[in-house]
Scaffold this motif. Structure first.
Motif, PDB file in Angstrom:
ATOM      1  N   TYR A 157       9.912 -11.950   3.428  1.00 24.72           N
ATOM      2  CA  TYR A 157      11.131 -11.868   4.249  1.00 24.72           C
ATOM      3  C   TYR A 157      12.120 -10.902   3.621  1.00 24.72           C
ATOM      4  N   PRO A 158      12.632  -9.932   4.397  1.00 23.84           N
ATOM      5  CA  PRO A 158      13.644  -9.030   3.833  1.00 23.84           C
ATOM      6  C   PRO A 158      15.002  -9.722   3.762  1.00 23.84           C
ATOM      7  N   VAL A 159      15.762  -9.427   2.747  1.00 22.02           N
ATOM      8  CA  VAL A 159      17.123  -9.965   2.619  1.00 22.02           C
ATOM      9  C   VAL A 159      18.068  -8.798   2.410  1.00 22.02           C
ATOM     10  N   SER A 160      19.104  -8.738   3.236  1.00 20.04           N
ATOM     11  CA  SER A 160      20.083  -7.668   3.036  1.00 20.04           C
ATOM     12  C   SER A 160      21.475  -8.275   3.096  1.00 20.04           C
ATOM     13  N   CYS A 161      22.480  -7.522   2.598  1.00 25.86           N
ATOM     14  CA  CYS A 161      23.831  -8.061   2.667  1.00 25.86           C
ATOM     15  C   CYS A 161      24.446  -7.684   4.013  1.00 25.86           C
ATOM     16  N   ALA A 162      25.682  -8.096   4.243  1.00 29.13           N
ATOM     17  CA  ALA A 162      26.312  -7.916   5.551  1.00 29.13           C
ATOM     18  C   ALA A 162      26.325  -6.458   5.974  1.00 29.13           C
ATOM     19  N   LYS A 163      26.414  -5.520   4.982  1.00 34.32           N
ATOM     20  CA  LYS A 163      26.467  -4.103   5.338  1.00 34.32           C
ATOM     21  C   LYS A 163      25.068  -3.519   5.501  1.00 34.32           C
ATOM     22  N   ASN A 164      24.101  -4.382   5.704  1.00 32.16           N
ATOM     23  CA  ASN A 164      22.710  -3.984   5.886  1.00 32.16           C
ATOM     24  C   ASN A 164      22.123  -3.261   4.700  1.00 32.16           C
ATOM     25  N   LYS A 165      22.714  -3.456   3.546  1.00 29.09           N
ATOM     26  CA  LYS A 165      22.150  -2.869   2.326  1.00 29.09           C
ATOM     27  C   LYS A 165      21.036  -3.804   1.866  1.00 29.09           C
ATOM     28  N   PRO A 166      19.777  -3.293   1.760  1.00 31.28           N
ATOM     29  CA  PRO A 166      18.707  -4.201   1.347  1.00 31.28           C
ATOM     30  C   PRO A 166      18.923  -4.719  -0.074  1.00 31.28           C
ATOM     31  N   VAL A 221       7.458 -19.761  -4.319  1.00 28.19           N
ATOM     32  CA  VAL A 221       8.490 -18.891  -3.757  1.00 28.19           C
ATOM     33  C   VAL A 221       8.811 -17.842  -4.809  1.00 28.19           C
ATOM     34  N   ALA A 222       8.795 -16.590  -4.407  1.00 25.82           N
ATOM     35  CA  ALA A 222       9.105 -15.522  -5.368  1.00 25.82           C
ATOM     36  C   ALA A 222      10.227 -14.664  -4.802  1.00 25.82           C
ATOM     37  N   ILE A 223      11.109 -14.226  -5.676  1.00 24.04           N
ATOM     38  CA  ILE A 223      12.168 -13.309  -5.234  1.00 24.04           C
ATOM     39  C   ILE A 223      11.946 -11.957  -5.921  1.00 24.04           C
ATOM     40  N   TYR A 224      11.748 -10.940  -5.105  1.00 26.74           N
ATOM     41  CA  TYR A 224      11.584  -9.573  -5.610  1.00 26.74           C
ATOM     42  C   TYR A 224      12.878  -8.827  -5.339  1.00 26.74           C
ATOM     43  N   LYS A 225      13.616  -8.576  -6.382  1.00 24.98           N
ATOM     44  CA  LYS A 225      14.914  -7.937  -6.208  1.00 24.98           C
ATOM     45  C   LYS A 225      14.743  -6.418  -6.171  1.00 24.98           C
ATOM     46  N   LEU A 226      15.438  -5.786  -5.241  1.00 24.49           N
ATOM     47  CA  LEU A 226      15.371  -4.327  -5.156  1.00 24.49           C
ATOM     48  C   LEU A 226      16.345  -3.764  -6.192  1.00 24.49           C
ATOM     49  N   GLU A 227      15.800  -3.251  -7.293  1.00 21.59           N
ATOM     50  CA  GLU A 227      16.674  -2.808  -8.390  1.00 21.59           C
ATOM     51  C   GLU A 227      17.211  -1.404  -8.176  1.00 21.59           C
ATOM     52  N   ASP A 228      16.417  -0.573  -7.503  1.00 19.46           N
ATOM     53  CA  ASP A 228      16.862   0.797  -7.268  1.00 19.46           C
ATOM     54  C   ASP A 228      16.419   1.219  -5.862  1.00 19.46           C
ATOM     55  N   VAL A 229      17.404   1.483  -5.024  1.00 18.73           N
ATOM     56  CA  VAL A 229      17.106   1.797  -3.620  1.00 18.73           C
ATOM     57  C   VAL A 229      16.318   3.100  -3.520  1.00 18.73           C
ATOM     58  N   HIS A 230      16.678   4.108  -4.329  1.00 18.45           N
ATOM     59  CA  HIS A 230      16.054   5.427  -4.211  1.00 18.45           C
ATOM     60  C   HIS A 230      14.595   5.418  -4.679  1.00 18.45           C
ATOM     61  N   SER A 231      14.355   4.832  -5.857  1.00 21.92           N
ATOM     62  CA  SER A 231      12.973   4.836  -6.359  1.00 21.92           C
ATOM     63  C   SER A 231      12.182   3.641  -5.826  1.00 21.92           C
ATOM     64  N   LYS A 232      12.845   2.779  -5.021  1.00 24.71           N
ATOM     65  CA  LYS A 232      12.214   1.570  -4.435  1.00 24.71           C
ATOM     66  C   LYS A 232      11.591   0.699  -5.524  1.00 24.71           C
ATOM     67  N   LYS A 233      12.349   0.521  -6.588  1.00 24.29           N
ATOM     68  CA  LYS A 233      11.844  -0.284  -7.707  1.00 24.29           C
ATOM     69  C   LYS A 233      12.229  -1.753  -7.476  1.00 24.29           C
ATOM     70  N   PHE A 234      11.190  -2.605  -7.440  1.00 27.37           N
ATOM     71  CA  PHE A 234      11.424  -4.044  -7.296  1.00 27.37           C
ATOM     72  C   PHE A 234      11.160  -4.738  -8.622  1.00 27.37           C
ATOM     73  N   ALA A 235      11.856  -5.846  -8.848  1.00 30.61           N
ATOM     74  CA  ALA A 235      11.565  -6.657 -10.031  1.00 30.61           C
ATOM     75  C   ALA A 235      11.479  -8.107  -9.595  1.00 30.61           C
ATOM     76  N   LEU A 236      10.457  -8.795 -10.094  1.00 34.38           N
ATOM     77  CA  LEU A 236      10.307 -10.217  -9.786  1.00 34.38           C
ATOM     78  C   LEU A 236      11.337 -10.973 -10.625  1.00 34.38           C
ATOM     79  N   THR A 237      12.348 -11.552  -9.968  1.00 27.85           N
ATOM     80  CA  THR A 237      13.421 -12.186 -10.747  1.00 27.85           C
ATOM     81  C   THR A 237      13.321 -13.704 -10.773  1.00 27.85           C
ATOM     82  N   VAL A 238      12.750 -14.288  -9.718  1.00 27.92           N
ATOM     83  CA  VAL A 238      12.636 -15.753  -9.689  1.00 27.92           C
ATOM     84  C   VAL A 238      11.263 -16.122  -9.164  1.00 27.92           C
ATOM     85  N   MET A 239      10.636 -17.120  -9.797  1.00 29.30           N
ATOM     86  CA  MET A 239       9.340 -17.612  -9.322  1.00 29.30           C
ATOM     87  C   MET A 239       9.388 -19.125  -9.401  1.00 29.30           C
ATOM     88  N   GLU A 240       9.219 -19.771  -8.284  1.00 31.09           N
ATOM     89  CA  GLU A 240       9.257 -21.234  -8.242  1.00 31.09           C
ATOM     90  C   GLU A 240       7.875 -21.699  -7.790  1.00 31.09           C
TER      91      GLU A 240
END
Ligand SMILES: Nc1nc2c(ncn2[C@@H]2O[C@H](COP(=O)(O)OP(=O)(O)OP(=O)(O)O)[C@@H](O)[C@H]2O)c(=O)[nH]1
Length: 331
Positions: A101-110, A42-61
């Motif tokens: 799988y996409p994950v967003s918060c209640a305000k639909n912010k990815p 299981v890997a979690i790719y966190k969206l670090e910057d919405v504008h530049s669409k920069k993802f960072a792998l933060t968790v790997m199980e």
């Protein structure tokens, strides 16, 4: 084929919802998914910057430790996943399929994309979807709890915790002598000039609207990973990552000018003063705030609508021999 028990599912939900810190929550989620759907990884790719669409792998199980660099084809799929809000299938070079799988918060912010590899459970898609829903709801709760109700910025309650995390980051970099990126952290305090006049002339409701619009200007002007707090009243605090003091001064001056040029409905123009300081390894949040506050106080007493840096004021001798006997800065 593995089949999770109801006790197993409940145990994971208890573990997941016992966390209050988003990072700990992510680790717990990855762990829960890993154990419940027994996938390869299981890997979690966190969206670090919405504008530049920069993802960072933060968790790997589970699975091999991947390289820090996200391959171009995976980056493309992560962007697709966030843009469509739909799960995607990514086929790795070794032929293994990863469900994203996409994950967003209640305000639909990815927020992130979760990648699940090689599930061994019937109905894994449904279990994963439900667990992600619990996670999203919980993240929304944590976010609500951390936010100022008027402006949506972080509230003062979260301040200490967030600053301590930044100080630890500065400390770790300092210990590793890892200054390859040449980045430093700064804390700035902003205070709207003569805000009492706004309230007195236009009333508290319009005063609140100015605070709200001011907070919006802050969010537009500053970068995604900068931390913005409403510290109370018309005082705001921000934490920035920057290459050096000159760059920081430029960013803050640009924001100050942007505020001065903005037409606040019915109120017209307002200005803001700011003081800032560098966050050092082993710093204490109250000391950081005190230094930024001294610089802000200096800005207020030298014409307002200006940005002052504490270290620079000290270097220039502007703060020396200016304390009265009670220890209050007089300038
Ligand atoms: N509308 C509104 N006003 C607030 C809020 N919190 C604090 N204030 C007001 O903000 C004003 C702060 O005024 P002061 O700290 O005296 O200073 P100032 O008029 O901003 O002047 P300088 O900071 O010296 O430039 C007070 O009138 C407070 O009542 C709020 O949530 N909403």
């Amino acid at each position: 084929m593995y089949s999770p028990t109801i006790q197993g599912v409940l145990a994971k939900l208890i573990a997941l919802t016992s966390e209050r810190d988003v990072n700990a929550l992510e680790i717990s989620l990855a762990h829960a998914l890993f154990e419940l759907v027994a996938p390869g990884a299981v890997a979690i790719y966190k969206l670090e910057d919405v504008h530049s669409k920069k993802f960072a792998l933060t968790v790997m199980e589970g699975g091999d430790v991947p390289s820090a660099q996200i391959p171009a084809d995976l980056q493309h799929m992560l962007e697709q996943c966030v843009a469509t809000g739909q799960r995607q299938q990514y086929v790795r070079q070794d032929g293994e399929t990863v469900t994203l799988y996409p994950v967003s918060c209640a305000k639909n912010k990815p927020l992130a994309v979760i990648g699940v590899t090689a599930p061994e459970v019937a109905g894994f898609d449904q279990i994963t979807g439900m667990l992600l829903q619990v996670y999203q709801n919980f993240i929304a709760l944590i976010n609500d709890n951390e936010q100022d109700t008027l402006t949506g910025l972080l509230n003062r309650k979260t301040f200490e915790h967030k600053v301590n995390k930044v100080v630890t980051r500065v400390q770790n970099r300092h210990q590793r002598e890892d200054d390859a990126l040449g980045l430093h952290y700064y804390m700035a305090i902003f205070d709207i000039d003569h805000f009492k006049l706004v309230n007195d002339r236009y009333g508290h409701l319009l005063g609140d609207e100015v605070l709200l619009l001011f907070a919006q200007q802050m969010t537009y002007s500053l970068r995604d990973h900068d931390l913005l707090f409403r510290f109370g009243g018309e005082e705001f605090v921000a934490i920035f990552e920057c290459h050096d003091q000159q760059e920081m001064q430029m960013v803050l001056d640009r924001f100050r000018e942007r505020v001065a040029e903005f037409e606040f409905p019915q109120v017209g123009r307002i200005t803001v003063s700011a003081g800032y300081t560098e966050i050092m390894a082993y710093d204490v949040s109250s000391h950081i705030i005190d230094r930024a506050d001294v610089a802000l106080y200096y800005a207020k007493h030298h014409g307002r609508n200006r940005v002052c840096n504490y270290e620079r004021l000290v270097a220039e001798g502007a703060l020396e021999n200016k304390r009265n006997e009670g220890g209050v800065e007089l300038f």
